[in-house]
Design a protein around this motif. Structure first.
Motif, PDB file in Angstrom:
ATOM      1  N   UNK A 392       8.984  31.712  35.040  1.00  0.00           N
ATOM      2  CA  UNK A 392       8.305  32.849  35.655  1.00  0.00           C
ATOM      3  C   UNK A 392       7.411  32.477  36.823  1.00  0.00           C
ATOM      4  N   UNK A 393       7.526  31.199  37.336  1.00  0.00           N
ATOM      5  CA  UNK A 393       6.716  30.861  38.511  1.00  0.00           C
ATOM      6  C   UNK A 393       7.239  31.627  39.723  1.00  0.00           C
ATOM      7  N   UNK A 394       8.541  31.860  39.722  1.00  0.00           N
ATOM      8  CA  UNK A 394       9.146  32.638  40.810  1.00  0.00           C
ATOM      9  C   UNK A 394      10.034  33.657  40.124  1.00  0.00           C
ATOM     10  N   UNK A 395       9.669  34.913  40.155  1.00  0.00           N
ATOM     11  CA  UNK A 395      10.479  35.906  39.443  1.00  0.00           C
ATOM     12  C   UNK A 395      11.369  36.645  40.426  1.00  0.00           C
ATOM     13  N   UNK A 396      12.357  37.337  39.872  1.00  0.00           N
ATOM     14  CA  UNK A 396      13.248  38.149  40.713  1.00  0.00           C
ATOM     15  C   UNK A 396      12.437  39.180  41.482  1.00  0.00           C
ATOM     16  N   UNK A 397      11.418  39.726  40.810  1.00  0.00           N
ATOM     17  CA  UNK A 397      10.564  40.731  41.452  1.00  0.00           C
ATOM     18  C   UNK A 397       9.889  40.158  42.687  1.00  0.00           C
ATOM     19  N   UNK A 398       9.371  38.916  42.550  1.00  0.00           N
ATOM     20  CA  UNK A 398       8.698  38.277  43.689  1.00  0.00           C
ATOM     21  C   UNK A 398       9.662  38.060  44.840  1.00  0.00           C
ATOM     22  N   UNK A 399      10.891  37.630  44.494  1.00  0.00           N
ATOM     23  CA  UNK A 399      11.889  37.375  45.541  1.00  0.00           C
ATOM     24  C   UNK A 399      12.226  38.682  46.247  1.00  0.00           C
ATOM     25  N   UNK A 400      12.453  39.743  45.448  1.00  0.00           N
ATOM     26  CA  UNK A 400      12.748  41.053  46.051  1.00  0.00           C
ATOM     27  C   UNK A 400      11.597  41.512  46.935  1.00  0.00           C
ATOM     28  N   UNK A 401      10.368  41.247  46.464  1.00  0.00           N
ATOM     29  CA  UNK A 401       9.181  41.612  47.223  1.00  0.00           C
ATOM     30  C   UNK A 401       9.156  40.915  48.575  1.00  0.00           C
ATOM     31  N   UNK A 402       9.449  39.596  48.522  1.00  0.00           N
ATOM     32  CA  UNK A 402       9.485  38.811  49.767  1.00  0.00           C
ATOM     33  C   UNK A 402      10.478  39.412  50.745  1.00  0.00           C
ATOM     34  N   UNK A 403      11.678  39.731  50.213  1.00  0.00           N
ATOM     35  CA  UNK A 403      12.769  40.176  51.084  1.00  0.00           C
ATOM     36  C   UNK A 403      12.518  41.592  51.584  1.00  0.00           C
ATOM     37  N   UNK A 404      12.103  42.474  50.680  1.00  0.00           N
ATOM     38  CA  UNK A 404      12.050  43.894  51.040  1.00  0.00           C
ATOM     39  C   UNK A 404      10.727  44.278  51.692  1.00  0.00           C
ATOM     40  N   UNK A 405       9.615  43.680  51.238  1.00  0.00           N
ATOM     41  CA  UNK A 405       8.317  44.177  51.692  1.00  0.00           C
ATOM     42  C   UNK A 405       7.629  43.223  52.662  1.00  0.00           C
ATOM     43  N   UNK A 406       7.484  41.935  52.239  1.00  0.00           N
ATOM     44  CA  UNK A 406       6.691  41.005  53.048  1.00  0.00           C
ATOM     45  C   UNK A 406       7.282  40.811  54.445  1.00  0.00           C
ATOM     46  N   UNK A 407       8.613  40.600  54.531  1.00  0.00           N
ATOM     47  CA  UNK A 407       9.216  40.363  55.857  1.00  0.00           C
ATOM     48  C   UNK A 407       9.076  41.614  56.726  1.00  0.00           C
TER      49      UNK A 407
END
Length: 1458
Positions: A392-407
């Protein structure tokens, strides 16, 4: 026009006299200036009309947009400047109407300049440079004639103070520069005067037919007005825009190009590389260009107030009579109201053009940056260690967040960047102009804005904080909702829907509190924005009256008003920009630190780690790894693949052997050993969102023979035959439309099909019944893989297959207990061998090769075929709907809007409408009062000013009330819609979840709810505000100058068509943007989930390539959408400029007819606001239309039928332990449209009996278990428990009295206690007792927190077997009268299973236990065995009795399981 002649008709002096020399006659010099223009028109018109140039195209090219002559942009800029100077020359000449020679040459020059650019454009696109010679000659002639005129002016002492001299000097410079541009084209292209002309090739992008995004390639005019978008936007009205239509991106905008650019910039920095510096190096130049455009636009923005000042000031002044050829000064020209009206128009057009250009450049750069960052993130994900994901250090939610929101936030930051440095300049300029107009009182007014700016900043930061907390709450709510949906079957069976529903509602409550705060701050922000200019104007005029003891003039008052309106925008936006900058910086933090490569990653304290491993895997042989649940079998495979962190020891890969020495203690980051691709099937099946064939071939070339062999080996043919499109059927996300067994066999088929020397299979039999397992073992592993002499490593619990192993590795508690052949173990570890023998329930005999049931087929898909057909029908219906919607595409969805508003409550709707109308009426009244006040000389200075304070106060209060009513209307609607949706979904029948993809339901709770919560209210607010502002502006202008209404008709018609075409195209492009973003997000999460498989197969580069393609597709859609927005804004801005021009002209005409100048000022000030708000009306309308789709989707789910929770009567089941169960003539189906799955079943179960149910896959075993819970449609017959027909019981009562353990273990995030007893009704002793029964007590005791130890999402921090044991414990905690076990021991090793069987028999000695079995030996000790086939009971008796009938089905099952 009597008396009008070329040289004027002055009788005293002969205008045509040439006594002093020809060149000394001004009229002759002007006539000479006509010659070049006439020459050009004479030469070029035949060429243009005959179309000679277009016939002689040398280069075959599909776009006629190739700009290949040097100095192209400079030529366009110079030509536009030339046109503007000609307009000034005409204006200056017209002042003396008697002298045609003063403006006739200028008029011809204007036509010639226009012709020159049209001619040039045609020559360039048809690639015929020789024809440019005509232009060269024209520029030379024009330069010479103008120079003569300038020389003569100088000779006669006409100098810089005279406007005509300045204009002529400018024209000489422009013609000289254009001549230089032409010479440069000859120099570079060598098309004339040179022996060998230069050959040129079009750029690669233009040779590629797929590239349709032409903005970088078209000429300057098309670039500025987005003219090249016309065919796409107008065509969208006839046929929807599809992906094919928007084509590919130009090479310079592709993700790969920009990724390499950013990477190089990052790597070029020697010391301490910074991502910000790299971004500046890679993308700095376009940002600077955009900022330049922005500065120009902002400076031109001040032309509006200044022109209003000039027009109102000079409105009633009569021009001085001219004598002879009168030379006027520049100042005099600028005092002419008509000239000022035209200048105002041109300034507006230019300002808007620059502004849109600035927006476009930043958005394009932002998209390029986003593409580069996505590629960077993806590369990092491919290098993540498995432990990062599992712990859980890197979750699917975090990855989706990076791709969809942060960028996206970074992209928006770039978009707002130019504002950061343009706004301070705008503010300073505005204050200087105000001071120039009104003196110190203006500074007092401006100080109001400055003093209130910190308040705005404070509100903006509060908004940001609230948004963050809202995001956290909504993430938490989504997590809970996802868990509910994934475990919905279990929740319904245990009657826990309401507990979990309340938990979501709690989180939603917190989210709504945040949203309310957010709404309050948003309203305050909007209120500040509207109230500040009112307050500033009030303070300014009151202080002006007090300081100067006089009123400002109309011209000063309205210029000041317009300036205040300009000033508010940068001050309001500055806070937003600063906030976004902070957000973007925060977004950048996670992008790079993902590259933690040398970290220590453990599987966590509660999972087995590997220690002291020394093993060899023999080449070309079958190695089996066996051991109890959680002993580290899967971890060993991952360690070999390099997915775990090696603290010491090494893994050697050679062509022949795989050695592992001393893999010590905790095992991370994937090391790139020099190893080959490995065929790998994971325990938790991982499928791509693609066809069955694509999932099996997995990028390898298609070989028909090999493919067929693999399909047969995995017995997939019958399943494939039942799928709607065979092996071309698309498998949904995570294989959602397949059963567990089918998913697992496709994963195994993938590993078999790949041409790899080594194949790893991680427990491939766990979801398969005995026949399928045997077939896969015999045909797939022993025959297909062994014939190819491939090295196979198989993890399994099926000990009966050990006899086929060439090498066995037995594991225990994270280390190797034994390794060797079966004979070695038999010799050296008799105890272990004997243990295995008892587990296998058999002596040393071989598995019977000739199984009477050999010629079986998998029937897993049988009961799904009807579902698929039904889904197909639904899809077809949707397609029909699609074709009808195309005809209604340009209509606004009023019905959905009404549904939305009514769910917000009628009182709120009424309040909103009423307060909005009142607010705008009061604001118009204030401005009207200002006009009256400045116009009337007899009104006392202070009297009216004091009377205005309460009116202003009212206006300010109304500003706040209106924005609050809209925000709270939105919130009220959001609250009701989400509450209804959650209740509908959670109480829907289980069939609904079978036919509706999980992703689709989740979308309603995530994306759609987010739109309803946060996007619709501001859009609605903005739409109503801009519409009312435009209407009130048009009303005021029409009131001041009724003649304006005549011009309004054509303007309204053109506005209607612009918005009509734009809305349809925008909706299509928005849909394309959304639909292309989804596959990109899916690809990221798919990659993250299947990292081990992708890396095992060595398919990283293929997945990277796919990611780049998906990014480019999404970026293309987004670029087209942003270009469409610019297309709209340029057109509405130009329309706004025309409105200002017509209002100004109408005012000037009417000014003689007793129209006070103050009213003209009022009309023009309002006309200026229209330009700002026209495009917002259309944009908001288009946005609202897209956003209303979310309401429509949510409403479509609200019509779902709920399960019948209310009973006909409510008899109570007693809580006593023993019940008789009577099944009478039971017929069950999943849906009224489907065939029955159980047909006339009759059975009688005595209290406390242990019943075993067996049968092939799809025989109706699980359907019977669901019938007990009234989860399926019982349309005939009944089940009677304790004398009560279960269909007459309330569902809650019925389900809370039964317990079930499902085949797929479901755990929820939270604590172990919560998972065992969410109702919180049991004591700790009871929970520990249940854990002891389930063999988990020691393991849980070892965890920190014991019963309160953390369970991660889906229970991922436990092995599959351990999760299954927790589910058993959960059923024991419940102590219900009837326990149903649905293939509950499929993922458990035999030893644990045997222990459990004994425990169940003792713990539930006095209860009824119904076991549905894959492994028949588990029900040999049952009191009653039911054998099912195709929905009927085939055999039913004691197991001993059934075994006596050797030809019976039960007996054949038992033989097969031996």
């Amino acid at each position: 026009m009597a008396g009008l002649s070329f040289c004027g008709n002055n009788v005293t002096k002969n205008a045509y006299s040439v006594d002093t020399g020809m060149l000394n006659n001004g009229c002759f010099v002007d006539a000479l200036n006509l010659v070049p223009h006439v020459f050009l028109l004479f030469i070029t018109f035949p060429i243009l009309f005959i179309g000679w140039g277009s016939q002689s195209s040398k280069v075959q090219i599909h776009h006629n947009t190739w700009l290949h002559f040097p100095g192209h942009n400079l030529r366009w800029i110079l030509t536009f400047t030339l046109l503007f100077v000609h307009v000034c020359e005409i204006a200056e000449g017209i002042m003396d109407t008697n002298h045609l020679h003063l403006f006739m040459p200028a008029f011809m020059g204007f036509i010639a300049a226009t012709t020159s650019v049209v001619y040039y454009h045609n020559i360039e696109t048809s690639n015929f440079p020789k024809l440019l010679l005509a232009l060269f000659i024209y520029w030379v002639l024009a330069f010479i004639t103008k120079s003569i005129k300038l020389w003569k002016f100088a000779e006669y002492g006409v100098g810089v103070l005279h406007l005509r001299f300045c204009i002529t000097a400018l024209l000489v410079v422009l013609y000289g520069l254009l001549m230089a541009v032409e010479i440069n084209v000859i120099r570079v292209r060598r098309y004339v005067f040179f022996a060998n002309p230069q050959k040129v090739k079009p750029p690669e992008d233009l040779q590629d037919l797929g590239v349709r995004f032409l903005q970088p390639f078209v000429n300057l005019l098309s670039k500025a007005t987005y003219w090249w978008m016309n065919p796409l936007i107008i065509g969208a009205h006839k046929r929807p825009i599809e992906l094919k239509k928007i084509g590919k991106l130009p090479i310079a905008m592709r993700a790969l190009t920009n990724y390499l650019k950013l990477k190089d910039a990052y790597e070029d920095q020697r010391k301490a590389p910074s991502i910000w510096r790299s971004m500046y190096r890679a993308f700095g130049r376009p940002i600077l260009l955009s900022s330049t455009f922005r500065y120009l636009a902002d400076l031109l923005g001040f032309a509006g107030p200044l022109c209003i000042y000039g027009i109102v000031e000079h409105l009633n002044k009569k021009p001085v009579p001219y004598f002879e050829v009168y030379f006027m000064s520049s100042n005099e020209l600028l005092q002419n109201t008509s000239v000022l009206a035209v200048l105002l128009f041109l300034a507006l057009v230019l300002q808007r053009t620059f502004l849109q250009a600035s927006y476009y450049v930043t958005i394009e750069t932002g998209i390029n940056l986003r593409g580069a960052l996505l590629a960077m993130i993806y590369n990092k994900i491919l290098r993540l260690s498995t432990s990062n994901m599992s712990m859980g250090e890197m979750t699917l939610g975090q990855i989706n967040n990076l791709v969809a929101i942060e960028t996206n936030q970074l992209m928006w930051f770039l978009f707002l960047c130019p504002n950061l440095w343009a706004m301070p300049v705008q503010i300073v300029m505005g204050v200087i102009l105000l001071y120039y107009l009104l003196g110190t009182s203006a500074l007092i007014g401006a100080s109001v804005i400055v003093l209130l700016a910190p308040v705005q900043y404070l509100i903006a930061t509060k908004l940001a904080d609230t948004q963050k907390s809202t995001l956290d709450q909504s993430t938490e709510r989504l997590k809970k909702t996802t868990e509910i949906l994934k475990g919905i079957k279990l929740l319904k069976l245990y009657a826990w829907e309401n507990i979990f529903c309340d938990s979501v509602e709690d989180t939603r409550g917190k989210e709504l509190t945040s949203l309310r705060t957010f709404a309050l701050y948003t309203s305050m922000s909007i209120f500040m924005n509207a109230a500040i200019p009112i307050a500033a104007v009030l303070v300014t005029f009151v202080s002006h009256a007090l300081i100067n003891k006089s009123k400002p003039s109309s011209s000063e008052a309205f210029a000041a008003l317009a300036l205040f309106h300009i000033l508010v925008t940068p001050l309001f936006l500055l806070s937003t920009v600063v906030r976004f900058a902070v957000k973007a910086m925060v977004s950048l933090i996670p992008l790079y630190p993902v590259q933690v490569n040398g970290g220590f990653f453990t599987w966590g304290s509660n999972l087995s780690t590997l220690s002291d491993i020394n093993i060899c895997i023999p080449t070309g042989q079958l190695t089996m790894i066996v051991g109890q649940v959680g002993c580290g079998k899967s971890s060993l495979l991952l360690a070999m693949l390099g997915e775990m962190q090696t603290l010491s020891g090494k893994v050697y890969w050679s062509k022949l052997v795989l050695n592992i020495h001393q893999i010590c203690e905790r095992t991370s980051g994937p090391k790139d050993w020099n190893r080959y691709s490995v065929g790998y099937a994971t325990q938790k099946s991982w499928l791509l969102n693609a066809t069955v064939e694509d999932n099996i071939t997995f990028g390898s070339p298609f070989n028909k023979q090999r493919y067929k062999t693999v399909i047969d080996a995995c017995s997939l043919q019958p399943d494939v035959d039942l799928l709607p499109f065979g092996d071309q059927t698309e498998i949904g996300e995570r294989g959602i439309n397949l059963s567990g067994g089918q998913r697992q066999r496709i994963c195994v088929a993938r590993a078999l099909y790949q041409n790899t020397n080594i194949v790893f299979l991680d427990d491939p039999f766990s979801a398969l019944d005995i026949h399928l397992s045997d077939h896969l073992m015999q045909e797939g592993i022993l025959k297909f893989l062994q014939d190819d002499k491939r090295t196979v490593v198989l993890v399994t619990h099926k000990l009966q297959y050990l006899i086929h192993a060439d090498w066995i590795i037995a594991m225990k508690d994270g280390s190797v207990l034994r390794e060797g052949t079966l004979k070695d173990i038999q010799t050296h570890d008799v105890e272990l061998y004997e243990h295995w023998k008892t587990l296998m329930n058999r002596q040393d005999q071989e598995l019977e090769k000739e199984d009477p049931e050999k010629s079986f087929y998998s029937r897993e898909a049988k009961n799904q075929v009807d579902d698929d057909e039904e889904e197909e029908e639904e899809e077809e219906e949707e397609d029909d709907n699609m074709s009808t919607t195309t005809s209604r595409r340009s209509k606004i969805p009023w019905r959905v809007c009404w549904q939305y508003l009514s769910s917000g409550g009628f009182l709120m709707v009424f309040l909103m409408v009423f307060s909005k109308l009142l607010k705008h009426s009061v604001m118009v009244a204030i401005d009207y009062w200002l006009a009256e006040w400045t116009a009337n000389g007899d009104v006392p200075v202070n009297g009216t000013a004091n009377g205005d304070v309460p009116v202003n106060g009212t206006a300010n209060a109304l500003c706040l009330i209106t924005s609050l009513t809209v925000e709270f209307l939105g919130l009220s609607a959001a609250t009701n819609l989400h509450h209804n949706l959650l209740n509908k979904i959670i109480h829907a029948p289980i069939r609904f979840f079978d036919v509706t993809p999980l992703g689709q339901i989740l979308n309603r709770f995530s994306a759609d709810t987010n739109i309803i919560d946060q996007h619709i209210p501001p859009t609605l607010e903005s739409l109503t505000r801009s519409t009312l502002l435009c209407l009130s502006a048009i009303g005021v202008i029409a009131f001041v100058t009724p003649s304006f209404l005549i011009a309004l008709i054509p303007l309204a018609v053109s506005f209607y068509f612009i918005q009509k075409y734009f809305r349809v195209a925008s909706k299509d492009l928005q849909d394309l943007d959304d639909s292309t973003q989804l596959p990109l997000l899916c690809h990221f999460s798919e990659t993250a989930e299947g990292l081990t498989t992708i890396r095992a197969f060595r398919h990283e580069s293929r997945f990277k390539q796919k990611m780049l393609e998906l990014t480019d597709t999404n970026n293309t859609a987004y670029l087209f959408l942003s270009a469409a927005n610019r297309w709209l804004e340029v057109r509405t801005d130009y329309l706004g400029a025309v409105i200002v021009l017509t209002a100004a002209v109408a005012s000037i005409w009417s000014s003689g007819k007793s129209l006070p100048s103050s009213m003209v000022g009022l009309g023009l000030t309002y006309a200026l606001t229209v330009t700002n708000y026209l495009n917002w009306v259309v944009r908001n309308l288009a946005d609202l239309e897209v956003q209303m789709a979310a309401v429509k989707k949510v409403n479509s789910f609200l019509s779902t039928e709920s399960e019948n929770y209310e009973a006909l009567r409510a008899p109570l089941l007693t809580k006593r332990p023993l019940f008789t169960i009577k099944i009478q003539d039971l017929c069950v189906r999943y849906d009224p449209l489907l065939k029955p799955v159980l047909k006339h079943v009759n059975a009688y179960i005595n209290p406390g009996q242990k019943v075993g149910i067996c049968g092939r896959t799809g025989s109706g075993k699980s359907s019977l278990s669901l019938a007990f819970f009234n989860m399926v449609d019982v349309f005939e017959g009944r089940i009677i428990i304790d004398g009560i027909d279960i269909c007459k019981l309330p569902l809650q009562t019925l389900r809370s009295r039964l317990s079930i353990i499902l085949q797929d273990p479901v755990l929820f995030s939270g604590s172990i206690r919560f998972n065992l007893d969410p109702e919180r009704t049991c004591t700790d002793d009871r929970l520990w007792e249940a854990l002891e029964i389930a063999q988990l007590k020691n393991m849980v005791k070892a965890l920190s927190g014991g019963l309160d130890a953390v369970v991660t999402e889906g229970g991922e921090n436990f092995s599959v077997g351990q999760r299954q044991l927790f589910c058993l414990a959960r059923a024991f905690v419940r102590k219900s009268s009837i326990l149903i076990m649905d293939e509950a021991t499929a993922s458990i090793d035999m030893a644990t299973e045997n222990v459990l069987q004994k425990v169940v028999m003792t713990a539930f000695a006095d209860r009824t236990v119904v076991t549905i079995a894959h492994r028949v030996h588990t029900i040999l000790e049952a009191d009653l065995v039911i054998v099912m086939k195709r929905g009927n009971i085939l055999e039913m008796d004691k197991p001993e009795t059934l075994l006596e009938n050797e030809d019976g089905m039960f007996a054949s099952f038992v033989r097969a399981d031996m």
